[in-house]
Motif scaffolding. Structure first.
Motif, PDB file in Angstrom:
ATOM      1  N   GLU A 159       0.822  -1.216   0.000  1.00  0.00           N
ATOM      2  CA  GLU A 159       0.000   0.000   0.000  1.00  0.00           C
ATOM      3  C   GLU A 159       0.852   1.262   0.000  1.00  0.00           C
ATOM      4  O   GLU A 159       0.461   2.295  -0.535  1.00  0.00           O
ATOM      5  CB  GLU A 159      -0.941  -0.003   1.210  1.00  0.00           C
ATOM      6  CG  GLU A 159      -1.949  -1.152   1.209  1.00  0.00           C
ATOM      7  CD  GLU A 159      -2.805  -1.169  -0.046  1.00  0.00           C
ATOM      8  OE1 GLU A 159      -3.246  -0.073  -0.475  1.00  0.00           O
ATOM      9  OE2 GLU A 159      -3.028  -2.264  -0.591  1.00  0.00           O
ATOM     10  N   LEU A 160       2.032   1.174   0.617  1.00  0.00           N
ATOM     11  CA  LEU A 160       2.933   2.328   0.648  1.00  0.00           C
ATOM     12  C   LEU A 160       3.353   2.725  -0.757  1.00  0.00           C
ATOM     13  O   LEU A 160       3.420   3.921  -1.092  1.00  0.00           O
ATOM     14  CB  LEU A 160       4.162   2.008   1.503  1.00  0.00           C
ATOM     15  CG  LEU A 160       5.258   3.076   1.544  1.00  0.00           C
ATOM     16  CD1 LEU A 160       4.729   4.373   2.157  1.00  0.00           C
ATOM     17  CD2 LEU A 160       6.475   2.569   2.318  1.00  0.00           C
TER      18      LEU A 160
ATOM     19  N   LYS B 177       1.704   2.390  -3.511  1.00  0.00           N
ATOM     20  CA  LYS B 177       0.591   3.076  -4.180  1.00  0.00           C
ATOM     21  C   LYS B 177       0.509   4.534  -3.755  1.00  0.00           C
ATOM     22  O   LYS B 177       0.290   5.439  -4.570  1.00  0.00           O
ATOM     23  CB  LYS B 177      -0.722   2.367  -3.864  1.00  0.00           C
ATOM     24  CG  LYS B 177      -0.848   0.978  -4.456  1.00  0.00           C
ATOM     25  CD  LYS B 177      -2.193   0.358  -4.081  1.00  0.00           C
ATOM     26  CE  LYS B 177      -2.323  -1.064  -4.621  1.00  0.00           C
ATOM     27  NZ  LYS B 177      -3.616  -1.674  -4.232  1.00  0.00           N
ATOM     28  N   LYS B 178       0.691   4.783  -2.462  1.00  0.00           N
ATOM     29  CA  LYS B 178       0.566   6.139  -1.927  1.00  0.00           C
ATOM     30  C   LYS B 178       1.641   7.067  -2.454  1.00  0.00           C
ATOM     31  O   LYS B 178       1.401   8.257  -2.653  1.00  0.00           O
ATOM     32  CB  LYS B 178       0.608   6.098  -0.397  1.00  0.00           C
ATOM     33  CG  LYS B 178      -0.645   5.497   0.240  1.00  0.00           C
ATOM     34  CD  LYS B 178      -0.557   5.523   1.758  1.00  0.00           C
ATOM     35  CE  LYS B 178      -1.814   4.943   2.385  1.00  0.00           C
ATOM     36  NZ  LYS B 178      -1.743   4.953   3.879  1.00  0.00           N
ATOM     37  N   ILE B 179       2.831   6.548  -2.664  1.00  0.00           N
ATOM     38  CA  ILE B 179       3.924   7.427  -3.105  1.00  0.00           C
ATOM     39  C   ILE B 179       4.119   7.365  -4.627  1.00  0.00           C
ATOM     40  O   ILE B 179       5.040   7.964  -5.172  1.00  0.00           O
ATOM     41  CB  ILE B 179       5.247   7.080  -2.392  1.00  0.00           C
ATOM     42  CG1 ILE B 179       5.700   5.654  -2.722  1.00  0.00           C
ATOM     43  CG2 ILE B 179       5.121   7.267  -0.888  1.00  0.00           C
ATOM     44  CD1 ILE B 179       7.051   5.289  -2.106  1.00  0.00           C
ATOM     45  N   GLY B 180       3.224   6.616  -5.313  1.00  0.00           N
ATOM     46  CA  GLY B 180       3.252   6.598  -6.774  1.00  0.00           C
ATOM     47  C   GLY B 180       4.395   5.821  -7.378  1.00  0.00           C
ATOM     48  O   GLY B 180       4.898   6.190  -8.443  1.00  0.00           O
TER      49      GLY B 180
END
Length: 286
Positions: free
Chosen positions: A136-137, A139-142
Motif C-alpha cells: 500500500e505504501l 501506491k501512496k507514493i506513486g
C-alpha cells in the motif's frame, strides 16, 4: 606433558589445582555478522571451541547468553561441540546466564549438563520468521513495483507485493520441518528428563527455575561456584579468547591505508546487525 612434569616434582611442590577452559558464546546467532558486531556462527566460534578442547582438562565449561537466530548455525555449533567432546572424551558443562532460548537453547543441548541461573530464560523451542509488507505504501507514493522472474515462485514473499496464501503455506511447511528437527534434538539430548508438558514444544519460554521442573536444565547455579564445588576450591577458570578484531588491527584512526571506507561500511553493517539483534533480545523482555 603437564601431568608428567607435575609427577616429576616433589610432592610438596605439586599443584592440585584443576584448570577448566571456559568458552563464552554470547550474542545472536547468524551467518556472517559484521566486523564491529560479530555474531555467533560456526566460523566465529570453531577456533574457540577447538582451542578449548585441545587443553588437558577434565571438562569444558561453556557460558551461553543468546536469544537465538539461525537454526543452521545453531546446529553446526552444537555439532562441533559434540563431535569434539566424543573425540576427546571430555565432559561438557553448559551454564546459562540471561538467556538460552531458541537457537541459544539448541547450542545448550551440547552440554552433558545444563546449569542455569534461577532467573535466566530457557526454552522457546520453535521457529519464527518475521518481515514487513509495503504494497500500500508504494501506491501512496506513486511507485510501481516491477518484478520479472524465470520460475513462478522466484519472488515468493516479496514484501512489496500483496501476501499470497500459497506463499505463507509454503513458508509454514518449511518452518514445521525445521521445528521437527529441533524437537528431535531436544528429545535425543534430554530424553527421560523432560516433563510431560503440552507446552514444551510450542515456542514458550520459562525461567531457569521452571526449566528445571520441565527437564530443560539439570540444576541451578553459577559457573564459578559449581566448578569449584565439583573440582575443588583451587579450581581455576581459563577463558578462551578470540583473535583481535578489525579495530585492534588497524587502530582507532585508520592507520592502515584505505581503512576509512572499510570502517564506514562496517559501521553501517554493524547498525543493521544491531537492529536485528535488538529485535531478538526484545522477545524476552531484555
Amino acid at each position: 606433558m603437564k601431568k608428567l612434569f607435575n609427577r616429576l616434582l616433589p610432592k610438596a611442590w605439586r599443584s592440585n589445582a584443576v584448570t577448566i577452559p571456559v568458552i563464552r558464546l554470547h550474542g545472536s546467532i547468524m551467518a556472517g555478522g559484521s566486523q564491529l558486531r560479530p555474531a555467533l556462527s560456526l566460523a566465529t566460534t570453531a577456533g574457540l571451541i577447538e582451542k578449548a578442547f585441545a587443553l588437558d582438562a577434565p571438562a569444558i565449561a561453556i557460558s551461553i547468553n543468546s536469544p537465538g537466530g539461525s537454526p543452521v548455525q545453531s546446529r553446526l555449533i552444537y555439532k562441533r561441540i559434540r563431535d569434539l567432546a566424543a573425540e576427546k572424551n571430555r565432559k561438557v558443562m553448559v551454564f546459562v546466564e540471561d538467556v538460552a532460548a531458541s537457537g541459544g537453547y539448541m547450542i545448550a543441548l551440547a552440554g552433558d549438563e545444563i546449569i542455569a541461573d534461577p532467573s535466566s530464560i530457557v526454552g522457546s523451542i520453535g521457529v519464527v520468521s518475521a518481515s514487513f509488507g509495503f504494497p500500500e505504501l508504494l501506491k501512496k507514493i506513486g511507485v510501481e513495483r516491477r518484478v520479472h522472474t524465470a520460475g513462478k515462485n522466484k519472488a515468493v514473499l516479496d514484501p512489496f507485493r500483496p501476501e499470497r496464501k500459497e506463499d505463507v503455506e509454503r513458508l509454514k511447511s518449511l518452518q514445521l520441518e525445521i521445528h521437527d528437527t529441533f524437537i528431535d534434538l531436544v528429545r535425543e539430548r534430554r530424553g527421560a528428563r523432560l516433563a510431560d508438558d503440552p507446552d514444551l514444544f510450542t515456542g514458550l519460554f520459562w525461567t531457569g527455575k521452571k526449566g528445571l521442573e520441565l527437564g530443560l536444565v539439570d540444576s541451578l547455579g553459577d559457573m564459578r561456584s559449581v566448578l569449584k564445588q565439583r573440582y575443588g576450591a583451587k579450581t581455576r577458570l581459563k577463558l578462551i579468547s578470540a583473535q583481535r578484531g578489525l579495530l585492534s588491527r588497524i587502530g582507532p584512526f585508520g592507520s592502515r591505508g584505505g581503512a576509512a571506507p572499510e570502517m564506514a561500511a562496517a559501521a553501517v553493517e554493524g547498525m543493521l546487525d544491531a537492529a536485528q539483534e535488538r529485535a531478538l533480545w526484545s522477545r524476552f523482555g531484555l
